[in-house]
Design a protein around this motif. Structure first.
Motif, mmCIF file in Angstrom:
data_model
loop_
_atom_site.group_PDB
_atom_site.id
_atom_site.type_symbol
_atom_site.label_atom_id
_atom_site.label_comp_id
_atom_site.label_asym_id
_atom_site.label_seq_id
_atom_site.Cartn_x
_atom_site.Cartn_y
_atom_site.Cartn_z
ATOM 1 N N ILE A 1 -30.430 -32.394 -21.068
ATOM 2 C CA ILE A 1 -29.250 -32.098 -20.248
ATOM 3 C C ILE A 1 -28.195 -31.467 -21.144
ATOM 4 O O ILE A 1 -27.931 -31.961 -22.248
ATOM 5 N N GLU A 2 -27.619 -30.377 -20.678
ATOM 6 C CA GLU A 2 -26.532 -29.771 -21.433
ATOM 7 C C GLU A 2 -25.413 -30.806 -21.630
ATOM 8 O O GLU A 2 -25.079 -31.554 -20.719
ATOM 9 N N PRO B 1 -52.381 -23.871 -23.845
ATOM 10 C CA PRO B 1 -51.265 -24.373 -23.049
ATOM 11 C C PRO B 1 -49.959 -24.241 -23.811
ATOM 12 O O PRO B 1 -49.915 -24.336 -25.037
ATOM 13 N N SER B 2 -48.883 -23.986 -23.100
ATOM 14 C CA SER B 2 -47.614 -23.663 -23.743
ATOM 15 C C SER B 2 -46.647 -24.828 -23.690
ATOM 16 O O SER B 2 -46.827 -25.792 -22.947
ATOM 17 N N TRP B 3 -45.592 -24.707 -24.485
ATOM 18 C CA TRP B 3 -44.468 -25.639 -24.476
ATOM 19 C C TRP B 3 -43.253 -24.922 -23.893
ATOM 20 O O TRP B 3 -43.049 -23.732 -24.116
ATOM 21 N N ASN B 4 -42.436 -25.678 -23.180
ATOM 22 C CA ASN B 4 -41.190 -25.145 -22.649
ATOM 23 C C ASN B 4 -40.099 -26.162 -22.919
ATOM 24 O O ASN B 4 -40.186 -27.307 -22.452
ATOM 25 N N CYS B 5 -39.068 -25.784 -23.692
ATOM 26 C CA CYS B 5 -38.082 -26.754 -24.154
ATOM 27 C C CYS B 5 -36.659 -26.241 -23.981
ATOM 28 O O CYS B 5 -36.404 -25.034 -24.082
ATOM 29 N N ASN B 6 -35.748 -27.175 -23.756
ATOM 30 C CA ASN B 6 -34.329 -26.844 -23.666
ATOM 31 C C ASN B 6 -33.517 -28.124 -23.826
ATOM 32 O O ASN B 6 -33.904 -29.184 -23.294
ATOM 33 N N ALA B 7 -32.417 -28.042 -24.542
ATOM 34 C CA ALA B 7 -31.494 -29.171 -24.722
ATOM 35 C C ALA B 7 -32.196 -30.400 -25.281
ATOM 36 O O ALA B 7 -31.956 -31.533 -24.848
ATOM 37 N N ILE B 8 -33.087 -30.173 -26.234
ATOM 38 C CA ILE B 8 -33.730 -31.271 -26.953
ATOM 39 C C ILE B 8 -33.662 -30.961 -28.445
ATOM 40 O O ILE B 8 -33.450 -29.812 -28.854
ATOM 41 N N ARG B 9 -33.873 -31.991 -29.254
ATOM 42 C CA ARG B 9 -33.891 -31.784 -30.700
ATOM 43 C C ARG B 9 -34.838 -32.804 -31.321
ATOM 44 O O ARG B 9 -34.805 -33.988 -30.984
ATOM 45 N N GLY B 10 -35.682 -32.316 -32.234
ATOM 46 C CA GLY B 10 -36.615 -33.225 -32.865
ATOM 47 C C GLY B 10 -37.497 -32.514 -33.862
ATOM 48 O O GLY B 10 -37.185 -31.422 -34.341
ATOM 49 N N ALA B 11 -38.628 -33.125 -34.153
ATOM 50 C CA ALA B 11 -39.540 -32.594 -35.164
ATOM 51 C C ALA B 11 -40.972 -32.730 -34.676
ATOM 52 O O ALA B 11 -41.281 -33.578 -33.831
ATOM 53 N N CYS C 1 -42.413 -25.763 -29.478
ATOM 54 C CA CYS C 1 -41.236 -24.913 -29.343
ATOM 55 C C CYS C 1 -40.300 -25.091 -30.538
ATOM 56 O O CYS C 1 -40.389 -26.066 -31.289
ATOM 57 N N ALA C 2 -39.360 -24.149 -30.706
ATOM 58 C CA ALA C 2 -38.472 -24.125 -31.870
ATOM 59 C C ALA C 2 -37.593 -25.354 -31.936
ATOM 60 O O ALA C 2 -37.192 -25.784 -33.023
ATOM 61 N N GLU C 3 -37.264 -25.945 -30.787
ATOM 62 C CA GLU C 3 -36.397 -27.130 -30.762
ATOM 63 C C GLU C 3 -37.045 -28.337 -31.433
ATOM 64 O O GLU C 3 -36.366 -29.328 -31.726
ATOM 65 N N LEU C 4 -38.342 -28.268 -31.671
ATOM 66 C CA LEU C 4 -39.060 -29.376 -32.305
ATOM 67 C C LEU C 4 -39.455 -29.050 -33.741
ATOM 68 O O LEU C 4 -40.481 -29.517 -34.233
ATOM 69 N N THR C 5 -38.640 -28.276 -34.421
ATOM 70 C CA THR C 5 -38.938 -27.931 -35.814
ATOM 71 C C THR C 5 -37.768 -28.278 -36.721
ATOM 72 O O THR C 5 -37.511 -27.608 -37.716
#
Length: 446
Positions: free
Chosen positions: A389-390, A413-423, A432-436
């Motif tokens: 969530i923003e 299969p793909s990943w789709n991410c937004n408003a998340i943060r992790g590794a 996705c880039a948000e998990l790096t």
């Protein structure tokens, strides 16, 4: 191949198997010791009270008389109510403290399909109204409120809710109130449910709410895949819940941890905590392991491990929404295998409806410290969908040793991410880039 594996697992359900309280049996551990099984010195049979297992005689009076006797004679150590082989048709009934409901092999306790006299009870305070309809709700088929030391067990007898009449009312939009669960315990503690088959629940199957010290193991829960809202086990604003060694195949989430609905759940303020789900196998059009979407009291310290899913909608689903409030934290899912699943991992901040228009749109849920490790999937259409969530980014998400193979074809299969943060460590396909996150990768590796 997985079907063969699942068959082997089903044959091994009666092995004893760790989490918050560890008890060892050989090389396996189990959380079931949080509620020791009670040996009842006093035993009665439903037939002593006029019970007839012919599938036609209504046994409501017999069950109520037997339980009244247990409640008022108060034998030391409690009483076992024995249900012999046969089909016992009955209206809904209440249990009492210090009792065991024991179903012999071949015993079936079957709900009547006459809904006209089904008892109504008040809505749960953390929901503010019935989950489906405003106002009260129909009492569960087998019900307990304010109880302690209750066991439902036996020799794999069956509790059958005959839910199709309720499902049809839902489909036809003729429900006046929220459908009954099959078994519900409210404000209770020291509950054991084991070695019973649950079939065709009108609504949620097993619903411990505002409870503590609950053990559910060696159960089979069955409902058609198109049966609406037939969740398997829903721990709700409850603590110290142990779910192990079971098979669930229903029309909704196999296990869903909840804690109240929007402003009512926030006001009630009772989280679900220390929930263990272990060695569960099953199939569902929805999620195998879920948190939410009703999480307004908070959910914390959940472990799900050794889970096997096939022909399902989502492997793991963490779901909440604006207006829910609450904190979801310290959720761990590990050793999960899935086959023929639409989405492997889903984390969503936009899921679930609202009880009314009075929810607070500024009550944002917070999701943090979600660990998903040692997960393997084959024929997974989409690896993951993670949308927070923003202004309330979901943080501390750790994916480790996760492989989700796609269906046949050149595209994974793909990943789709937004408003998340992790590794993410050793994750395939590439996340996705948000998990790096470099700063979180160290803690994720540990």
């Amino acid at each position: 191949m997985f079907r063969a594996l699942a068959s082997v697992l089903l044959c091994c359900f009666f092995l004893e198997a760790s989490f918050w309280v560890h008890f060892s049996y050989g090389d396996l551990t189990t959380c079931s010791g949080i509620v020791p099984m009670t040996e009842r010195g006093d035993k009665i049979s439903i037939t002593d009270f006029g019970g007839v297992g012919d599938g036609q005689t209504l046994n409501t009076i017999a069950f109520r008389k037997a339980i009244y006797r247990i409640q008022h004679l108060r034998r030391r150590g409690g009483t076992l109510l024995f249900v012999p082989s046969g089909v016992y048709l009955t209206d809904s009934f209440n249990l009492t403290s210090h009792m065991t409901l024991y179903l012999a092999r071949g015993a079936v306790i079957k709900a009547t399909q006459d809904t006209s006299n089904w008892p109504l009870i008040a809505p749960l305070p953390s929901y503010g109204r019935g989950r489906e309809r405003p106002g009260g709700r129909y009492m569960s088929f087998i019900h307990g409120d304010g109880l302690e030391d209750v066991v439902i067990t036996g020799e794999n007898g069956t509790i059958d809710g005959q839910g199709d009449i309720w499902w049809n009312m839902w489909r036809q939009r003729t429900l006046q109130f929220t459908r009954p669960s099959l078994v519900e315990f409210v404000n209770s503690r020291g509950i054991v449910i084991s070695n019973v088959i649950f079939r065709n629940s009108p609504f949620w199957n097993i619903h411990p709410v505002y409870c503590s010290d609950v053990v559910i193991r060696y159960v089979t829960i069955l409902a058609p895949p198109d049966s609406p809202n037939t969740d398997g086990i829903d721990p709700d604003s409850s603590s110290n819940v142990c779910i192990e060694d079971s098979f669930i195949s229903t029309g909704d989430d196999l296990v869903a941890v909840k804690s109240g609905w929007d402003e009512y759940g926030i006001a009630y303020g009772r989280p679900s905590s220390y929930i263990t789900v272990r060695r569960v196998t099953g199939s569902t059009p929805f999620a195998g392991v879920a948190v939410g979407s009703e999480t307004s009291g908070g959910v914390e310290n959940v472990l799900a491990e050794n889970i096997n899913l096939y022909d399902s909608g989502v492997g793991v689903h963490i779901k909440t929404n604006i207006g829910r409030g609450g904190v979801i934290k310290n959720i761990t899912v590990s050793e999960l295998f899935m086959e023929n699943v639409r989405t492997g991992i889903k984390v969503a901040g936009d899921t679930g409806d609202h009880p009314d228009n009075n929810f607070n749109s500024n009550a944002l849920p917070y999701v943090k410290d979600l660990t998903l490790k040692n997960i393997w999937g084959v024929n997974v259409q989409r690896a993951g969908w993670m949308h927070g969530i923003e202004n309330a980014t979901f943080t501390g998400i750790c994916l480790s040793n996760v492989t989700l193979q796609g269906t046949t074809g050149p595209r994974p299969p793909s990943w789709n991410c937004n408003a998340i943060r992790g590794a993410a460590i050793e994750v395939s396909p590439r996340p996705c880039a948000e998990l790096t996150s470099v700063e979180q990768s160290g803690s994720c590796a540990s």
